[in-house]
Design a protein around this motif. Structure first.
Motif, short mmCIF file in Angstrom:
data_model
loop_
_atom_site.label_atom_id
_atom_site.label_comp_id
_atom_site.label_asym_id
_atom_site.label_seq_id
_atom_site.Cartn_x
_atom_site.Cartn_y
_atom_site.Cartn_z
N ASN A 71 -4.40 30.53 1.93
CA ASN A 71 -3.28 29.73 1.42
C ASN A 71 -3.14 28.40 2.14
O ASN A 71 -2.03 27.96 2.47
CB ASN A 71 -1.97 30.51 1.46
CG ASN A 71 -0.99 30.01 0.39
OD1 ASN A 71 -1.34 29.13 -0.40
ND2 ASN A 71 0.21 30.55 0.38
N PHE A 187 -3.71 34.71 10.85
CA PHE A 187 -3.23 36.10 10.90
C PHE A 187 -1.89 36.28 11.60
O PHE A 187 -1.40 37.42 11.68
CB PHE A 187 -4.26 36.98 11.63
CG PHE A 187 -5.68 36.77 11.20
CD1 PHE A 187 -6.05 36.97 9.87
CD2 PHE A 187 -6.65 36.35 12.10
CE1 PHE A 187 -7.36 36.75 9.46
CE2 PHE A 187 -7.97 36.15 11.70
CZ PHE A 187 -8.32 36.35 10.38
N ASP A 189 2.07 34.91 13.50
CA ASP A 189 3.46 34.50 13.26
C ASP A 189 3.53 33.01 13.60
O ASP A 189 3.49 32.62 14.76
CB ASP A 189 4.37 35.33 14.17
CG ASP A 189 5.85 34.99 14.01
OD1 ASP A 189 6.17 33.82 13.68
OD2 ASP A 189 6.69 35.89 14.23
N LEU A 190 3.65 32.19 12.56
CA LEU A 190 3.57 30.74 12.75
C LEU A 190 4.71 30.24 13.63
O LEU A 190 4.52 29.39 14.49
CB LEU A 190 3.62 30.03 11.40
CG LEU A 190 2.49 30.34 10.42
CD1 LEU A 190 2.75 29.66 9.09
CD2 LEU A 190 1.14 29.91 10.99
N THR A 211 -8.00 43.06 6.25
CA THR A 211 -7.19 43.65 5.19
C THR A 211 -6.93 45.14 5.44
O THR A 211 -5.83 45.63 5.22
CB THR A 211 -7.91 43.49 3.83
OG1 THR A 211 -8.45 42.17 3.78
CG2 THR A 211 -6.96 43.68 2.67
N TRP A 215 -3.36 43.43 7.00
CA TRP A 215 -3.17 41.99 6.82
C TRP A 215 -3.32 41.62 5.34
O TRP A 215 -4.09 42.26 4.62
CB TRP A 215 -4.22 41.21 7.63
CG TRP A 215 -4.21 39.73 7.36
CD1 TRP A 215 -3.43 38.79 7.96
CD2 TRP A 215 -5.01 39.03 6.40
NE1 TRP A 215 -3.70 37.55 7.44
CE2 TRP A 215 -4.66 37.66 6.47
CE3 TRP A 215 -5.99 39.41 5.47
CZ2 TRP A 215 -5.26 36.67 5.68
CZ3 TRP A 215 -6.58 38.43 4.66
CH2 TRP A 215 -6.21 37.08 4.78
N SER A 216 -2.57 40.62 4.91
CA SER A 216 -2.87 40.01 3.61
C SER A 216 -2.60 38.52 3.70
O SER A 216 -1.92 38.06 4.63
CB SER A 216 -2.04 40.67 2.50
OG SER A 216 -0.67 40.54 2.80
N THR A 217 -3.15 37.78 2.76
CA THR A 217 -2.98 36.33 2.74
C THR A 217 -1.49 35.99 2.79
O THR A 217 -0.70 36.58 2.06
CB THR A 217 -3.59 35.75 1.44
OG1 THR A 217 -4.94 36.20 1.34
CG2 THR A 217 -3.55 34.23 1.44
N ARG A 218 -1.13 35.06 3.68
CA ARG A 218 0.30 34.76 3.81
C ARG A 218 0.80 34.05 2.56
O ARG A 218 0.03 33.41 1.83
CB ARG A 218 0.57 33.94 5.07
CG ARG A 218 0.01 32.55 5.07
CD ARG A 218 0.51 31.73 6.26
NE ARG A 218 -0.14 32.04 7.52
CZ ARG A 218 0.45 32.73 8.50
NH1 ARG A 218 1.69 33.12 8.40
NH2 ARG A 218 -0.21 32.97 9.62
N THR A 219 2.10 34.13 2.31
CA THR A 219 2.67 33.49 1.13
C THR A 219 3.05 32.03 1.42
O THR A 219 3.13 31.22 0.52
CB THR A 219 3.91 34.26 0.64
OG1 THR A 219 4.78 34.45 1.76
CG2 THR A 219 3.52 35.60 0.06
N GLU A 220 3.26 31.72 2.71
CA GLU A 220 3.62 30.35 3.06
C GLU A 220 2.36 29.46 3.04
O GLU A 220 1.33 29.84 3.59
CB GLU A 220 4.24 30.32 4.47
CG GLU A 220 4.63 28.93 4.93
CD GLU A 220 5.28 28.94 6.33
OE1 GLU A 220 5.50 27.86 6.87
OE2 GLU A 220 5.54 30.03 6.88
N ILE A 222 -0.12 26.71 4.22
CA ILE A 222 -0.44 26.08 5.50
C ILE A 222 -0.64 24.58 5.28
O ILE A 222 -1.52 24.16 4.52
CB ILE A 222 -1.73 26.68 6.11
CG1 ILE A 222 -1.55 28.17 6.40
CG2 ILE A 222 -2.13 25.93 7.37
CD1 ILE A 222 -0.57 28.51 7.51
#
Ligand code: HEM
Ligand SMILES: *[C@@H]1O[C@H](CO)[C@@H](O)[C@H](O)[C@H]1NC(C)=O
Ligand SMILES: *[C@@H]1O[C@H](CO)[C@@H](O)[C@H](O)[C@H]1NC(C)=O
Ligand SMILES: *[C@@H]1O[C@H](CO)[C@@H](O)[C@H](O)[C@H]1NC(C)=O
Ligand SMILES: *[C@@H]1O[C@H](CO)[C@@H](O)[C@H](O)[C@H]1NC(C)=O
Ligand SMILES: *[C@@H]1O[C@H](CO)[C@@H](O)[C@H](O)[C@H]1NC(C)=O
Ligand SMILES: *[C@@H]1O[C@H](CO)[C@@H](O)[C@H](O)[C@H]1NC(C)=O
Ligand SMILES: *[C@@H]1O[C@H](CO)[C@@H](O)[C@H](O)[C@H]1NC(C)=O
Ligand SMILES: *[C@@H]1O[C@H](CO)[C@@H](O)[C@H](O)[C@H]1NC(C)=O
Length: 260
Positions: A71, A187, A189-190, A211, A215-220, A222
């Protein structure tokens, strides 16, 4: 209608969280596939977000791979491609190969977290003894900026002490800070600038998206400002000078035993 479609939606969401990225199963590279010192480009090729053979990596492919797997804003993917295209020595090149990224002191550099210095041997395959050096500083289950920065500084000190050809310019420092913060970007916590160590070790060792660890692709999305902030945090944490208050981390004495 709603009663029928809700469970279906839920089961798709659950499946997405435990299976490889949809349409992108992981496959180990074959003997003729090019790979690089970048664990993420290798990972994206292993999942075929990028060409599996590691060749003909064009801007469109980088932009789309970074966007769908991680993302990343498309402008950020394009910027990263523009910075990487120098790896192809041809004038006005429109692609690079993963092999070209191995050229020493173009983008590849000394003191990597998981690769040997060129002076000592192969600079692009995962090297367990080097990664062991790095992990000695990853003293908590959740990696914070201090642990990541400490491993970076330790690898530099090791190279500076033992590699008579150690080279680390201020340009390389910029790349290095980006690389050391990259696990948080992919992966972690931003906001807190932390990342689960188990996911990071799995990623480095397997060159595979974690995965199966949840883990999965973040929604936010980048964006460049997120990267800039994180690299600044790592840069700050790389300083060996403190204020009068101690730097707080989560010491694990057992891991230090081999070093001190
Ligand atoms: C066009 C995109 C990219 C290019 C051309 C690229 C290239 C490179 C290169 C050449 C290195 C090796 C530097 C060294 O000698 O240590 C590297 C390292 C690294 N890259 Fe990438 N990279 C890209 C994108 C990414 C992304 C999106 C991530 C994760 C979010 C990432 C994560 C890393 C990490 C963690 C390292 C450090 C490996 C180590 O120190 O052992 N890279 N990258
Ligand atoms: C490289 O990829 C581009 C875009 O997909 C394609 O047009 C081109 O034919 C490819 N070149 C080679 C040599 O495969
Ligand atoms: C993507 O990045 C560009 C350039 O920095 C910015 O103008 C745009 O708003 C970003 N898009 C999103 C969805 O964040
Ligand atoms: C590369 O691009 C520049 C600027 O567009 C152009 O002047 C130059 O002739 C090109 N070189 C080659 C080898 O195509
Ligand atoms: C790993 O790195 C060490 C130190 O640079 C080197 O001596 C060793 O040969 C490397 N191992 C492999 C498998 O390349
Ligand atoms: C030694 O350092 C020089 C200058 O940085 C570099 O061009 C060369 O590739 C390095 N060689 C090795 C084996 O590290
Ligand atoms: C890396 O560390 C592990 C765990 O301490 C050890 O079993 C392994 O032999 C080490 N590998 C190398 C190449 O030093
Ligand atoms: C880190 O991730 C692993 C694998 O998903 C999980 O088992 C573990 O509980 C996580 N650790 C922490 C401290 O959250
Ligand atoms: C980095 O340190 C400087 C100087 O102490 C500080 O002003 C800045 O806010 C810090 N940056 C981040 C992102 O923490």
């Amino acid at each position: 209608m709603r009663l029928i479609s809700l469970p279906a939606t839920l089961s798709i969401a659950l499946a997405a969280a435990i299976e490889p990225p949809e349409g992108h199963p992981w496959l180990a590279p074959g003997p003729n596939d090019y790979r690089v010192p970048c664990p993420m480009l290798n990972t994206l090729s292993n999942h075929q977000f990028l060409p599996r053979d590691g060749r003909n990596i064009t801007k469109d492919k980088v932009v789309s791979a970074m966007s769908s797997a991680l993302n990343f804003n498309e402008s950020l993917g394009a910027l990263m491609f523009d910075m990487a295209i120098v790896a192809n020595p041809e004038p006005n090149a429109t692609f690079f190969t993963l092999y070209q990224l191995n050229r020493h002191n173009v983008l590849e550099h000394d003191s990597s977290l998981s690769r040997s210095d060129t002076f000592f041997g192969n600079n692009h395959v995962f090297n367990e003894s080097i990664f062991n050096e790095t992990k000695a500083y990853w003293t908590g289950e959740i990696l914070d900026a201090n642990m990541l920065a400490n491993s970076k500084v330790a690898r530099q000190l090791s190279s500076k002490a033992f590699n008579p050809n150690y080279t680390f310019t201020s340009t390389i420092e910029g790349f290095s800070l980006g690389e050391v913060s990259a696990p948080i970007v992919a992966f972690g916590d931003l906001q807190a600038a932390t990342v689960n160590r188990t996911l990071v070790e799995y990623f480095f060792r397997n060159e595979r998206l974690p995965t199966e660890l949840g883990w999965s692709t973040r929604t936010e999305i980048i964006n460049i400002d997120i990267i800039s902030r994180l690299t600044q945090i790592i840069s700050n944490a790389s300083s060996l000078i403190t204020t009068s208050e101690a730097v707080v981390s989560s010491p694990r004495r057992d891991l230090h035993a081999g070093i001190y």
